[in-house]
Motif scaffolding. Sequence first.
Motif, PDB file in Angstrom:
ATOM      1  N   THR A 184      51.249   9.717   0.325  1.00  0.00           N
ATOM      2  CA  THR A 184      52.221  10.013   1.392  1.00  0.00           C
ATOM      3  C   THR A 184      51.573  10.203   2.751  1.00  0.00           C
ATOM      4  N   ASP A 185      50.231  10.209   2.785  1.00  0.00           N
ATOM      5  CA  ASP A 185      49.498  10.454   4.037  1.00  0.00           C
ATOM      6  C   ASP A 185      49.964  11.769   4.681  1.00  0.00           C
ATOM      7  N   LEU A 186      50.178  12.769   3.837  1.00  0.00           N
ATOM      8  CA  LEU A 186      50.653  14.065   4.297  1.00  0.00           C
ATOM      9  C   LEU A 186      49.626  14.726   5.212  1.00  0.00           C
ATOM     10  N   PRO A 187      50.033  15.139   6.413  1.00  0.00           N
ATOM     11  CA  PRO A 187      49.072  15.780   7.319  1.00  0.00           C
ATOM     12  C   PRO A 187      48.687  17.176   6.820  1.00  0.00           C
ATOM     13  N   ILE A 188      47.405  17.390   6.645  1.00  0.00           N
ATOM     14  CA  ILE A 188      46.885  18.677   6.191  1.00  0.00           C
ATOM     15  C   ILE A 188      46.092  19.298   7.340  1.00  0.00           C
ATOM     16  N   PRO A 189      46.327  20.564   7.657  1.00  0.00           N
ATOM     17  CA  PRO A 189      45.550  21.212   8.726  1.00  0.00           C
ATOM     18  C   PRO A 189      44.054  21.085   8.482  1.00  0.00           C
ATOM     19  N   PRO A 190      43.287  20.711   9.517  1.00  0.00           N
ATOM     20  CA  PRO A 190      41.838  20.511   9.342  1.00  0.00           C
ATOM     21  C   PRO A 190      41.134  21.715   8.731  1.00  0.00           C
ATOM     22  N   VAL A 191      41.603  22.922   9.056  1.00  0.00           N
ATOM     23  CA  VAL A 191      40.941  24.101   8.517  1.00  0.00           C
ATOM     24  C   VAL A 191      41.064  24.152   6.997  1.00  0.00           C
ATOM     25  N   LEU A 192      42.192  23.692   6.452  1.00  0.00           N
ATOM     26  CA  LEU A 192      42.366  23.667   4.999  1.00  0.00           C
ATOM     27  C   LEU A 192      41.514  22.571   4.360  1.00  0.00           C
ATOM     28  N   VAL A 193      41.388  21.436   5.066  1.00  0.00           N
ATOM     29  CA  VAL A 193      40.548  20.355   4.556  1.00  0.00           C
ATOM     30  C   VAL A 193      39.093  20.819   4.474  1.00  0.00           C
ATOM     31  N   THR A 194      38.625  21.488   5.532  1.00  0.00           N
ATOM     32  CA  THR A 194      37.249  21.999   5.546  1.00  0.00           C
ATOM     33  C   THR A 194      37.052  23.048   4.464  1.00  0.00           C
ATOM     34  N   PHE A 195      38.034  23.917   4.302  1.00  0.00           N
ATOM     35  CA  PHE A 195      37.984  24.953   3.260  1.00  0.00           C
ATOM     36  C   PHE A 195      37.847  24.322   1.879  1.00  0.00           C
ATOM     37  N   GLY A 196      38.695  23.331   1.600  1.00  0.00           N
ATOM     38  CA  GLY A 196      38.642  22.661   0.307  1.00  0.00           C
ATOM     39  C   GLY A 196      37.357  21.882   0.114  1.00  0.00           C
ATOM     40  N   ASP A 197      36.838  21.302   1.212  1.00  0.00           N
ATOM     41  CA  ASP A 197      35.607  20.528   1.127  1.00  0.00           C
ATOM     42  C   ASP A 197      34.415  21.422   0.781  1.00  0.00           C
ATOM     43  N   ILE A 198      34.370  22.608   1.373  1.00  0.00           N
ATOM     44  CA  ILE A 198      33.286  23.558   1.077  1.00  0.00           C
ATOM     45  C   ILE A 198      33.325  23.970  -0.395  1.00  0.00           C
ATOM     46  N   LEU A 199      34.519  24.279  -0.888  1.00  0.00           N
ATOM     47  CA  LEU A 199      34.656  24.659  -2.295  1.00  0.00           C
ATOM     48  C   LEU A 199      34.264  23.500  -3.210  1.00  0.00           C
ATOM     49  N   GLY A 200      34.700  22.306  -2.843  1.00  0.00           N
ATOM     50  CA  GLY A 200      34.417  21.141  -3.665  1.00  0.00           C
ATOM     51  C   GLY A 200      32.936  20.830  -3.752  1.00  0.00           C
ATOM     52  N   ARG A 201      32.232  20.921  -2.621  1.00  0.00           N
ATOM     53  CA  ARG A 201      30.793  20.646  -2.633  1.00  0.00           C
ATOM     54  C   ARG A 201      30.043  21.673  -3.492  1.00  0.00           C
ATOM     55  N   ALA A 202      30.528  22.904  -3.482  1.00  0.00           N
ATOM     56  CA  ALA A 202      29.896  23.928  -4.327  1.00  0.00           C
ATOM     57  C   ALA A 202      30.097  23.623  -5.801  1.00  0.00           C
ATOM     58  N   SER A 203      31.200  22.960  -6.131  1.00  0.00           N
ATOM     59  CA  SER A 203      31.519  22.741  -7.544  1.00  0.00           C
ATOM     60  C   SER A 203      30.535  21.807  -8.228  1.00  0.00           C
ATOM     61  N   LEU A 204      30.008  20.810  -7.514  1.00  0.00           N
ATOM     62  CA  LEU A 204      29.099  19.864  -8.154  1.00  0.00           C
ATOM     63  C   LEU A 204      27.814  20.549  -8.593  1.00  0.00           C
ATOM     64  N   ALA A 205      27.198  21.306  -7.676  1.00  0.00           N
ATOM     65  CA  ALA A 205      25.948  21.986  -8.028  1.00  0.00           C
ATOM     66  C   ALA A 205      26.178  23.012  -9.136  1.00  0.00           C
ATOM     67  N   LEU A 206      27.210  23.849  -8.976  1.00  0.00           N
ATOM     68  CA  LEU A 206      27.476  24.858  -9.996  1.00  0.00           C
ATOM     69  C   LEU A 206      27.873  24.220 -11.329  1.00  0.00           C
ATOM     70  N   GLY A 207      28.671  23.151 -11.248  1.00  0.00           N
ATOM     71  CA  GLY A 207      29.094  22.478 -12.469  1.00  0.00           C
ATOM     72  C   GLY A 207      27.917  21.923 -13.250  1.00  0.00           C
ATOM     73  N   LEU A 208      26.966  21.312 -12.557  1.00  0.00           N
ATOM     74  CA  LEU A 208      25.786  20.771 -13.226  1.00  0.00           C
ATOM     75  C   LEU A 208      24.913  21.885 -13.795  1.00  0.00           C
ATOM     76  N   LEU A 209      24.793  22.998 -13.056  1.00  0.00           N
ATOM     77  CA  LEU A 209      24.036  24.140 -13.577  1.00  0.00           C
ATOM     78  C   LEU A 209      24.687  24.695 -14.840  1.00  0.00           C
ATOM     79  N   VAL A 210      26.012  24.788 -14.844  1.00  0.00           N
ATOM     80  CA  VAL A 210      26.732  25.286 -16.022  1.00  0.00           C
ATOM     81  C   VAL A 210      26.535  24.339 -17.203  1.00  0.00           C
ATOM     82  N   VAL A 211      26.526  23.019 -16.927  1.00  0.00           N
ATOM     83  CA  VAL A 211      26.255  22.056 -17.994  1.00  0.00           C
ATOM     84  C   VAL A 211      24.894  22.348 -18.617  1.00  0.00           C
TER      85      VAL A 211
END
Length: 310
Positions: A184-211
Motif C-alpha cells: 500500500t506504500d503506507l507512509p510511516i513516520p521516519p522516527v518509527l522506521v529508524t526505531f524499527g531498523d535499530i531493533l531489527g539490526r540488533a536481532s541478527l547479531a543476538l539471533g546468531l548468538l542465541v543459535v
Amino acid sequence: MAAVLGALVPVFLVIALGVVLKRGLLPEASHWIALERLTYFVLFPALLVVSISRAELGNVAVVEVSVALLGSIAVVGTLLSLARKPVCRAFSLPGPSYTSVFQGALRWNTYIALAVSGSLAGPRGLAVAAVGLAVMIPVLNALSVIVLARHGENGGGGNRLLLLQLVRNPFIWSCAAGAAINATDLPIPPVLVTFGDILGRASLALGLLVVGAGLRLEDLRSPRAATWFTSLIKLAILPALAVGIGLALGLREVDLLIVAVGASVPSAPNGYVLARQMGGDAPLLAEILTVQTLLAAVTMPLVIAAVAHL
C-alpha cells in the motif's frame, strides 16, 4: 568460492561466539532464555516488518522466487506426510519425535539466511530474501503448528489449539504487517522506521548468538539416525529441489543465488521453542539443529558456489 566463504565465515564466527559465551561469560540458561524471548517476540518481528516493508521488489522475480521456495517445501512436506508411518517405523519415532523431523527438514534459519544474503548480494540480495521471508515464514509456521497440533503430546487441543498458536505467532503477524505496508506504500513516520531498523539490526547479531548458545555439542557424540536423515533432506535434497525449480522457471544470478541460500540454511531455532510449547520432541530437535548448523558450514559454501557458477 572465496567470496562465498567471505560471506559465510563471519556468520558462523558469531554463532561460535555464542557457544563460547554460553560456556564462559553467560553460563546461566536463564540469560539465554531471556535473550531468546526478546529476539522472538520483539527484535526479529521488527526486522521482518522493516525488511519486508522497505524491500525494493521492482527488479525481483517475486512469483518465480516464491514458487521455487514454496514448491520445494510442498514437495518435501507432502512426501514426509505421506511417508509418516514408514519413517516412524524405520527410526522408531513416536508422534512427537516425528514433528521434530518434520520441522527440522522444512524450516529455515532466517537469521543466517538474511546475514548471508546481505553479505553476498547487498541490498538486492536482501530484497530477494525479503520475498522469501514474506512467503516462507507464514507457511512454515502454519505447517509446523498443524503437525504439532496433530502429533505432539499436546495434540488433544485440536482446532482451538491450532488457531490459538497461529494467532499468537509474532512472525506471521510481522510478515503480514510488512507486506501490507509495502503493497500500500503506507507512509510511516521516519522516527518509527529508524526505531524499527535499530531493533531489527540488533536481532541478527543476538539471533546468531542465541543459535550458538543453543547448540548441544554433547549430542555430536552419537547423533541418532533420524538426525542424519533429517539433515540430508534439509541440507541436500531441499536445496536441490529449490534450485531445480528456480532454474526451470528461468531464475538466474541474484534471484537464484538467494533461493539457494534460503533453501540451504539449517533449520530454525524457533522450531525448538515451538516444540517445547506444543509437546514436540524438543531434545531431538536440538540435536538436529546442532548437527545441521555444523554441517551447514560445509554444505552451504558448496551449494552457493555451485549455483554461482551456473
